[in-house]
Design an enzyme around this catalytic site. Structure first.
Site, PDB file in Angstrom:
ATOM      1  N   TRP A   4      19.985  32.933  47.076  1.00 32.59           N
ATOM      2  CA  TRP A   4      18.721  33.097  46.753  1.00 32.59           C
ATOM      3  C   TRP A   4      18.382  32.404  45.468  1.00 32.59           C
ATOM      4  CZ3 TRP A   4      15.458  35.795  49.529  1.00 32.59           C
ATOM      5  CH2 TRP A   4      16.158  36.567  50.713  1.00 32.59           C
ATOM      6  N   ASP A   6      16.049  37.004  38.722  1.00 31.62           N
ATOM      7  CA  ASP A   6      15.620  37.729  39.820  1.00 31.62           C
ATOM      8  C   ASP A   6      16.745  38.669  40.225  1.00 31.62           C
ATOM      9  OD1 ASP A   6      15.263  38.570  42.441  1.00 31.62           O
ATOM     10  OD2 ASP A   6      15.454  36.584  43.510  1.00 31.62           O
ATOM     11  N   LYS A  38      15.203  47.239  47.798  1.00 31.16           N
ATOM     12  CA  LYS A  38      16.772  47.288  47.862  1.00 31.16           C
ATOM     13  C   LYS A  38      16.756  48.911  47.108  1.00 31.16           C
ATOM     14  CE  LYS A  38      17.762  43.549  49.668  1.00 31.16           C
ATOM     15  NZ  LYS A  38      17.549  43.584  51.117  1.00 31.16           N
TER      16      LYS A  38
END
Lengths: 348, 348
Positions: free
Chosen positions: A89, A160, A184
């Site tokens: 990511w 993040d 999530k």
């Protein structure tokens, strides 16, 4: 999603709180939705102990959207931002930032075994005057989580936290910006939480779309464009559920218990393997490999037969991965661990 | 929202179609959500008769987001795009496009009475080689709707149809791009439908965020980033409801009946006033003024007492506004019209 939250959402679908309206039908500027929005902000501020220096914004576009929205809002007159790459990511975030400047990789946790650790802070090679330092504090694909957060002085740290936000307390004061897509631990896909230090709202590039310009969103209290009202409502229900559970310290204790159970099972056997160094192991995503990878399909088939789904690792790394977000109960992890032991014995 | 849709959403909240999962909990790449997504695409294509030349994408950011996303995707090597300004929304779109080029106003429907008409096509002054022509086909604040669509040859026409999409058949082949935020006729806020002609996918600027680059979204079938899954599911339920009603011709007939009832009431009295010329009057948003504006508060108070809410006009224009989207039943319009007549008599 916690079942309680889904039940409440179902119950209120046609009539929220005696209003005669579904939350989906409310005007985002009406008193009813404003109260839902305010409660969500207050509860999130309370849960994460967000200091008064930071604003909480609700945006759209998810974590991947923020990969562009962050440099568009923060590069200002600088061209460089620094990236600590700890997995897939953060690598993706670095790549997207190249559209808007000349980002620099300050440290890279990739080894010949894949991403196995968060580079030590002493080994970060920051550039001279970066606009910010970007960090993905939990890497879902690689199972790498960052627990030690440096003090970077006047350089803002951008995190993040999409895949582990609300799984443990975080010292928000240490971050310039912390963001997370909702899907999530926050709620349903479609809303992005952005927590940003007020003094950083002034750095947007002229090409930043107004709908994604944090200053504009902050000045309009996330009502510049129609916000994703229902996703904010669901997030608000999850925040209330988290408070009822006892808040983030309780969620952290549960995550430690759940993840330890898995890592202990993996480490106590040579049949299973996890390559991430201990202090960087994610409490949300536990990737593991079978020493004998020819057994992968049999492992997955047996798991499926027991209702253990979505255990296949990301295609870029292979193997297995157990994602154990807040809503996953300890019992489910126990079932998985029992199955892993049985599968190992049956394979002997 | 149609009550049927809300009931189904409530019923399926904890268990979609025997899957044991809420739609909110589904992986966007799993078989269950993929089937929901495909059905929504198919039903929308069917309803709007979208030709094979055009792709349907689900994005985030709403109509205001698209104000930047359109020029970021379509300006290409050109600097100019032409705007036909028919009200507040197209004006806003023009302003946002100035971030990315030098847009040009080809025609402006503003008069000393506000926005009262769609400029005749013969009076559009297009620039030499515009990247596209932008039109807002329904202006919610001003109550102006565009019914006549020109043939612009090789210049792509971009329509912001956010506030009237699915209220009537539209000849999609005439548009290069047609987009709409969901919160009026499609479903809940949080998803944007973008219908784009395939050959226009190649024109994005290098600074276009990947999460909003139509080509990337199209290549990944709207799964480049996590899409707003639940909003797509709800849109899909609305598409099925629309098909059950008989499709867009039936919705158009209903909209004509509802809006005519209101406009006839306004026109048959000097007590009420609508300033938009007849052929440009919106079937979705009917703004009107009391000839004696000192009676405004009394009108609104009386309306509220009968459960007629949200009738106050936008603050930028004042007066009243009745929004009569697809889900508003004829009965509600009849109640409003009766009230208007009674209020007029009581004021005599």
């Amino acid at each position: 999603m916690p079942e309680e939250v889904l039940r409440q959402a179902a119950d209120e679908m046609l009539d929220w709180n005696g209003s005669g309206m579904s939350v989906m039908e409310m005007s985002h500027r009406g008193a009813e939705f404003m109260s839902i929005h305010e409660a969500a902000l207050t509860d999130l501020r309370d849960l994460l102990k967000v200091p008064a220096s930071h604003r909480i914004l609700f945006l759209q576009g998810g974590g991947i959207g923020e990969n562009a929205i962050v440099p568009l809002n923060l590069l200002g007159s600088r061209k460089t931002a620094d990236f600590v790459v700890t997995g897939s990511w953060s690598q993706k975030s670095f790549k997207e930032a190249q559209k808007y400047g000349t980002p620099h990789i300050a440290a890279n946790g990739k080894t010949d075994q894949g991403f196995t650790h968060v580079p030590k802070i002493a080994e970060w090679h920051l550039s001279d005057d970066p606009a910010y330092v970007h960090l993905c504090t939990n890497e879902t694909i690689d199972g790498v989580e960052t627990f030690e957060i440096p003090d970077l002085g006047s350089v803002p740290l951008v995190a993040d936290a999409s895949s582990h936000i609300l799984s443990r307390p975080m010292d928000i004061a240490k971050y310039g910006v912390l963001f997370g897509g909702a899907q999530k631990n926050i709620g349903m896909a479609g809303v992005t939480v952005v927590i940003v230090r007020e003094d950083l709202l002034d750095r947007a590039l002229a090409i930043c779309p107004s709908a994604f310009e944090w200053k504009t969103i902050a000045e309009n209290n996330s009502m510049y464009n129609t916000p994703p009202t229902y996703a904010i409502y669901i997030a608000g229900l999850v925040f209330k559920w988290l408070k009822k559970q006892g808040g983030l310290q309780v969620m952290e204790a549960r995550s430690i218990e759940k993840s330890s159970l898995l890592y202990d099972t993996i480490d106590s056997s040579s049949f299973y393997l996890n390559k991430v160094e201990r202090q960087s192991r994610s409490r949300m995503n536990v990737p593991f490999f079978l020493a004998d990878e020819t057994r992968n399909e049999a492992f997955l088939a047996g798991a499926k037969a027991r209702g253990l789904l979505q255990l296949k690792g990301h295609k870029s790394v292979g193997g297995m991965r157990a994602s154990i977000y807040n809503a996953v109960p300890l019992e489910a992890v126990k079932t998985l661990v029992e199955y892993m032991k049985e599968f190992e014995q049956a394979s002997a």
